[in-house]
Structure formats: C-alpha cells, structure tokens
Design an enzyme around this catalytic site. Structure first.
Site, mmCIF file in Angstrom:
data_model
loop_
_atom_site.group_PDB
_atom_site.id
_atom_site.type_symbol
_atom_site.label_atom_id
_atom_site.label_comp_id
_atom_site.label_asym_id
_atom_site.label_seq_id
_atom_site.Cartn_x
_atom_site.Cartn_y
_atom_site.Cartn_z
ATOM 1 N N ASN A 98 -6.052 7.901 52.506
ATOM 2 C CA ASN A 98 -6.548 7.206 53.860
ATOM 3 C C ASN A 98 -7.417 5.976 53.335
ATOM 4 O OD1 ASN A 98 -8.037 6.228 56.251
ATOM 5 N ND2 ASN A 98 -8.827 8.160 56.769
ATOM 6 N N ARG A 146 -2.546 7.480 56.053
ATOM 7 C CA ARG A 146 -3.092 7.518 57.491
ATOM 8 C C ARG A 146 -3.284 5.944 57.934
ATOM 9 N NH1 ARG A 146 -8.646 6.002 59.972
ATOM 10 N NH2 ARG A 146 -8.138 6.496 61.961
ATOM 11 N N HIS A 184 -7.385 8.221 67.164
ATOM 12 C CA HIS A 184 -7.730 9.343 66.760
ATOM 13 C C HIS A 184 -6.838 10.449 67.088
ATOM 14 C CE1 HIS A 184 -12.322 8.560 67.501
ATOM 15 N NE2 HIS A 184 -11.869 8.408 66.040
ATOM 16 N N ARG A 223 -20.524 1.343 68.640
ATOM 17 C CA ARG A 223 -19.520 0.673 69.810
ATOM 18 C C ARG A 223 -19.899 0.837 71.147
ATOM 19 N NH1 ARG A 223 -14.544 3.287 67.196
ATOM 20 N NH2 ARG A 223 -14.494 2.187 65.053
ATOM 21 N N GLU A 272 -7.795 16.225 60.286
ATOM 22 C CA GLU A 272 -6.672 15.368 60.401
ATOM 23 C C GLU A 272 -5.825 15.288 59.090
ATOM 24 O OE1 GLU A 272 -9.837 12.754 61.601
ATOM 25 O OE2 GLU A 272 -8.685 11.478 62.406
#
Ligand code: ADP
Length: 395
Positions: free
Chosen positions: A7, A90, A178, A237, A382
């Site tokens: 990743n 990823r 996600h 965010r 993940e």
C-alpha cells in the site's frame, strides 16, 4: 502461496507478507519518509520490532529494502524473494475498473489517465507498483481498487444532480471509497446472519470514515463521493456540506480553490470543530474535562452517522445488520452506544453492558434482546482481502 500486499502513499509504503495456506501474516511493516531521507519499521509476530533509517530515494528503493529484510538471515521470514508468488497493490481509485485485475500495460495506462481525478493517491500507488514490478518482474502484480465495490451501484445513486454534460466531460460522479474494507466486513456480516440477500449497513469509522449500504452482497450506496471528502465528518475532513459553503469561504477569506480544498480536507472535521485534535481519544479526553467544542465535535459525528444510517434503511426498505469497523468503530465504545441509542424505531438496539466489556480485535455481536437488527463489531482486514483477490487472480 505467499503473497506480498503493498500500500504505497506519497512518502510511505506499507507491506504485509501473507502465507495464504495458513492465512498467517509472516511479516509486515512500514517504510516512511520516502524521497526525503527514509526509515523502515519491520514487524514479525512474536518477535521484537526492527527499525532502521535508510536512504530511500523512491518506492523502488523502499521495496528493495523490504525484500532484503524479508529474506535477511536474522530478520527475514523467507529464504528468497522467489518464494513470493504474487503482489497485491492497493489502489484507492480504480475509476471504471469493476474488479481487481492483473496489472498490465493497459491497466496502468488507464490508471495514469485518471490521475486528474485522483491526484493524491494515484501517483504514489502507480510509482509503488512500478518499483515492485521492476524488482519482481516475473510474478503477477494485482491491483485491488477501493472503488470497485461500488461499480454495481445504479445510475441514480452515482450521478450528481448537476448538468449532465459535466458528468460526461469530467467523470464527476459518486465513486465511493474504502470499498475493500466494506466488502470484507459486509461479507462477514452476511455470513453471520446466514442470509445472502441480507441488507447490511457497514460503518467504517477511522481517520477517514464512510458508511455503505449493501444488499445481496452488492453495494447500493455509500457516503463518500467523487472524492473521500463527502459523507460523515472525519478526523480532519469536513464531510458533506452545503455546496455553497466552499465558495463563500473563498470569497470571505480570499482563498483559492486549492486553499479552500485544503482547509476542508486537513483543517476541518473533528479537528476543525474541537480545535483539540483529529484523534477521537484526545477529543473524548477533552470533552470529559468539560471542553464544549470537543463534546460538540463528537455530537456532530454521531448526528451525521445516524442520519446516514436512517437514509440507507429508507433506501433498502429495511436493514438486517449494522456493522462498526476501523479505528473508531472498533474501539470507541461510547460512540457505538450513542449511535445506536434511540434507534429502536428502526429495530436497532445494542446490549450496552456487552458493548462496554466487549474485547477488542474480535468479531462481537452487540444485539440487544428483542432487537430485529443484528449489530456487530467486526475488525476490518483490507490487506487480507487484497491478498485473497491477488491469490484468486494468480492461481
Ligand atoms: P485510518 O483511517 O488512518 O486507517 P484507523 O482506522 O486506524 O485510521 O482509525 C484511526 C482513528 O481511530 C484514530 O484517529 C482514533 O480517533 C481512533 N481510535 C483508535 N483507538 C481508539 C480508542 N481506543 N478510542 C477511540 N478512538 C480510537
């Protein structure tokens, strides 16, 4: 088969080496400060962590160092890099890629063509892939895309109500993110409720947060949109806002588009409201000491999570399972209780004592006696999902 999952971020590269026969993680770690100076932390289960600084000029140098540690006589877990059967990469954004895929020239050319809509994650992910491919040229490299899980959403769920030509011209639409995490926990919840047609709402609440509705194993809606900026408030965010707020701030504060984007991306959300931190633990601690803005930040988060859950129950005409996952979802017990309180109209209620005492890192069902919706805490994984897709495409 042994599979390496990679990743790559702009200055970082996370890795995990799986033995897919046992499902075990043999080693994992993180390269940081790539392109600046460079450091690596290398972990093996049951052994002491190893850390060193290193000159990592790019992602290729980082992966070379990872391979040298994985095969090191003392710190390694494999005898040679030839034991690695495939690499899973990823990608946060896969544009139109509907599923995970072996990365060849066409796939990379396509991913390069969508950098404009994925400027933050695209370039490092591609550079991570190129570095790995250069070092391990003879094994399959598979791309797993966070957006793929949403590729079956219906048009009315992903087309924004703006002039249609803008969608056609610039691919402005809801993509959702996600997806690999939501796919993993939704599949687990589907198994736990024993119904492949189950209606499931998965709340991935971490530094970045998103909520997804899944029916029959397919995502039908999700809270993140054109970018990961949409939906619930996150660490830094804002999440969803009245669309005129950014332009109003630009005019009032004399900011450029890039500056207001940065403000909404890295100075808003829990940090922006609380003024304390982007980390829930710090905000909870401040709220416990009477900090009003810290308390308010958490209330805004809970309020927005509830709103999205309610809207997905309406969309699906019901819900069978509600799942909490990721850093906040798995660890913040108070948040789970606050979200699930006063949801009995929807059939959602949890056993609050069990919620308080439930162990971390395990699959736990929290459903209260008599509640029609089954509520779970399911740790996400993940990397394992990426390894599984990679295995299936490399066999
Ligand atoms: P990322 O989105 O970066 O993968 P994670 O899923 O690891 O993030 O979630 C990180 C967030 O989880 C932290 O910012 C913190 O707010 C939250 N978190 C972790 N542990 C706890 C805890 N014990 N209580 C409350 N929040 C926690």
């Amino acid at each position: 088969m042994k599979i390496l999952v990679v990743n790559a971020g702009s200055s970082s590269l996370k890795y995990q080496l799986f033995d897919m026969d046992s499902g075990e993680v043999l080693a994992k770690g993180l390269c940081e400060r790539i392109g600046i100076d460079g450091a690596i932390t290398h972990k093996r289960p049951g052994k002491e962590d190893y850390a060193q600084t290193a000159d990592l000029k790019d992602h290729k140098a980082a992966i070379e160092l990872v391979l040298s540690l994985l095969t090191d006589a003392e710190l390694g877990v494999i005898a040679s890099a030839d034991e690695i059967g495939a690499v899973g990469h990823r990608f946060a954004h896969g544009g139109k890629m509907k599923k995970s895929a072996i990365l060849g020239e066409d796939e990379i050319a396509y991913l390069e063509s969508i950098i404009e809509i994925n400027p933050l994650h695209g370039p490092p992910a591609i550079s991570g892939f190129k570095g790995c491919k250069a070092v391990m040229p003879n094994i399959p490299h598979v791309g797993v895309f966070d957006t793929s899980y949403y590729s079956d959403m219906e048009e009315h769920a992903y087309v924004y109500p703006i002039p249609y030509e803008l969608y056609e011209k610039y691919q402005i639409r809801r993509y959702g993110f996600h997806g690999t995490s939501h796919r993993f926990v939704a599949a687990k919840a589907q198994e736990l409720v024993g119904n492949k047609n189950a209606k499931i709402i998965t709340c991935h609440l971490g530094n970045g947060s998103s909520i997804t509705a899944t029916v029959n194993g397919k995502a039908i809606d999700t809270s993140m949109g054109f970018t990961p900026q949409d939906g619930v408030p996150m660490g830094t965010r804002s999440g969803a806002l009245d669309p005129t707020v950014p332009s109003y701030i630009m005019r009032k504060e004399g900011l450029s588009a890039d500056e207001v984007e940065k403000l909404l991306n890295s100075k808003s959300g829990l940090l922006g409201v609380s003024g304390v931190s982007s980390d829930c633990r710090d905000i909870r601690a401040a709220a416990a000491n009477g900090n009003h803005r810290a308390e308010l930040a958490m209330k805004i988060l809970v309020h927005n999570i509830k709103k999205i859950i309610g809207s997905y129950v309406a969309e699906m005409n019901g819900v069978d399972a509600l799942v909490f996952t990721a850093g906040i979802g798995e660890n913040d017990r108070a948040l789970r209780a606050e979200v699930c309180r006063e949801m009995s109209y929807l059939g959602i209620a949890i056993n609050e004592e069990l919620n308080e005492s439930c162990p971390r890192g395990e699959d736990v069902e929290l459903t209260a006696v008599g509640a029609s919706v089954r509520t779970f805490v399911l740790p996400t994984n993940e990397e394992y999902m990426i390894a599984l897709d990679t295995l299936n495409l490399s066999k």
